[in-house]
Scaffold this motif. Structure first.
Motif, short mmCIF file in Angstrom:
data_model
loop_
_atom_site.label_atom_id
_atom_site.label_comp_id
_atom_site.label_asym_id
_atom_site.label_seq_id
_atom_site.Cartn_x
_atom_site.Cartn_y
_atom_site.Cartn_z
N GLN A 98 35.71 14.54 -22.93
CA GLN A 98 34.34 14.69 -23.45
C GLN A 98 34.31 14.68 -24.98
O GLN A 98 33.34 14.24 -25.59
N ASP A 99 35.39 15.15 -25.62
CA ASP A 99 35.40 15.24 -27.08
C ASP A 99 35.87 13.96 -27.77
O ASP A 99 35.55 13.73 -28.94
N TYR A 100 36.66 13.13 -27.05
CA TYR A 100 37.19 11.89 -27.65
C TYR A 100 37.15 10.75 -26.65
O TYR A 100 38.17 10.10 -26.38
N LEU A 101 35.99 10.50 -26.09
CA LEU A 101 35.86 9.49 -25.05
C LEU A 101 36.33 8.11 -25.53
O LEU A 101 36.91 7.34 -24.76
N ASP A 102 36.12 7.78 -26.80
CA ASP A 102 36.49 6.47 -27.32
C ASP A 102 38.00 6.26 -27.37
O ASP A 102 38.47 5.12 -27.44
N ARG A 103 38.76 7.34 -27.31
CA ARG A 103 40.23 7.23 -27.37
C ARG A 103 40.90 7.59 -26.04
O ARG A 103 42.12 7.59 -25.95
N TRP A 104 40.12 7.88 -25.03
CA TRP A 104 40.62 8.39 -23.75
C TRP A 104 40.70 7.31 -22.68
O TRP A 104 39.84 6.43 -22.60
N PHE A 105 41.76 7.37 -21.86
CA PHE A 105 41.77 6.64 -20.60
C PHE A 105 42.68 7.37 -19.62
O PHE A 105 43.44 8.26 -19.99
N ARG A 106 42.59 6.99 -18.36
CA ARG A 106 43.29 7.69 -17.29
C ARG A 106 43.96 6.70 -16.35
O ARG A 106 43.41 5.65 -16.06
N ILE A 107 45.16 7.06 -15.90
CA ILE A 107 45.80 6.32 -14.81
C ILE A 107 45.96 7.26 -13.62
O ILE A 107 46.00 8.48 -13.78
N HIS A 108 46.03 6.66 -12.44
CA HIS A 108 46.32 7.43 -11.23
C HIS A 108 47.80 7.30 -10.90
O HIS A 108 48.40 6.24 -11.09
N SER A 109 48.37 8.38 -10.38
CA SER A 109 49.82 8.43 -10.17
C SER A 109 50.27 7.75 -8.89
O SER A 109 51.45 7.42 -8.76
N LEU A 110 49.36 7.55 -7.95
CA LEU A 110 49.73 6.98 -6.65
C LEU A 110 48.79 5.85 -6.29
O LEU A 110 47.64 5.82 -6.75
N PRO A 111 49.26 4.90 -5.48
CA PRO A 111 48.41 3.78 -5.06
C PRO A 111 47.15 4.26 -4.34
O PRO A 111 47.15 5.32 -3.70
N GLU A 112 46.09 3.46 -4.47
CA GLU A 112 44.80 3.74 -3.83
C GLU A 112 44.23 5.10 -4.24
O GLU A 112 43.50 5.73 -3.47
N SER A 113 44.60 5.54 -5.44
CA SER A 113 44.10 6.80 -6.00
C SER A 113 44.39 8.01 -5.12
O SER A 113 43.67 9.02 -5.18
N LYS A 114 45.45 7.95 -4.36
CA LYS A 114 45.87 9.12 -3.58
C LYS A 114 46.18 10.26 -4.54
O LYS A 114 46.87 10.06 -5.53
N ARG A 115 45.69 11.44 -4.23
CA ARG A 115 45.77 12.53 -5.21
C ARG A 115 47.13 13.23 -5.21
O ARG A 115 47.67 13.54 -6.27
N TYR A 116 47.66 13.54 -4.02
CA TYR A 116 48.88 14.35 -3.96
C TYR A 116 50.00 13.61 -3.22
O TYR A 116 49.75 12.91 -2.24
#
Length: 197
Positions: free
Chosen positions: A26-44
């Motif tokens: 929220q504070d630095y949206l222009d510099r932020w991105f995210r990857i998911h650690s597992l295929p198909e966005s599996k969480r755990y």
């Protein structure tokens, strides 16, 4: 490194936020991105094959960003919900026993989100100096991936924050151009959601 020097570097590099990783987006949206650690966005991860993929992805992209044998800091902390506990997470967890942590000043959470936090609620951050090596911090990555601890890695020299969570990694990159380069390079690991979450 003293807490005063850490705070000076933090204020120079990230003056709009505090060292609590869920605030970075929220504070630095222009510099932020995210990857998911597992295929198909599996969480755990729920088997060894999942853990191999998770640790392989995380180590690959973090090493790409930080480089080999790069001095970095690991920052973690303890939430105190209106209590006066003296035990800190860095004293409780065995995975931290080999590190020497420096405590930072407590953060009054009410000042940042008065709807979510009450006035006595505080966050007590601490940092330790370490070196990024592939697979060297796998125990920490595993603990974060199972939501047993929270924390992030930062290189002030490279102006990069790497904040794993239970599901992936949030990154704060030095500028939007460099961010877009890495987003494109690792586009197969990005969320399919429009907001990138």
């Amino acid at each position: 490194m003293t807490k005063e020097y850490f705070q000076k570097l933090w204020n120079l590099n990230y003056p709009e936020t505090v060292p609590i990783s869920h605030l970075f987006k929220q504070d630095y949206l222009d510099r932020w991105f995210r990857i998911h650690s597992l295929p198909e966005s599996k969480r755990y991860a729920d088997n060894e094959d999942d853990w191999k993929i998770l640790l392989s992805r995380q180590n690959e992209i973090i090493t790409d960003l930080f480089g080999f044998d790069t001095p970095i800091l690991f920052v973690t902390g303890k939430y105190n919900w209106g209590t006066k506990r003296t035990i800190h997470i860095t004293d409780e967890k065995d995975i931290f026993k080999s590190f020497s942590f420096t405590r930072l000043d407590s953060i009054e959470l009410f000042k940042f989100d008065s709807e979510q936090y009450d006035e006595p609620d505080i966050y007590r951050p601490a940092f330790t100096m370490t070196v990024w090596k592939t697979n060297y911090h796998d125990n920490i990555l595993r603990e974060i991936a199972t939501d047993k601890i929270r924390g992030f890695f930062v290189s002030f020299d490279k102006n990069i924050i790497v904040a794993p969570y239970d599901g992936g990694i949030d990154f704060m990159i030095k500028d939007s151009l460099t961010k877009e380069y890495y987003k494109n390079k690792y586009r197969q690991w990005l969320s399919e959601r429009e907001d990138g979450l």
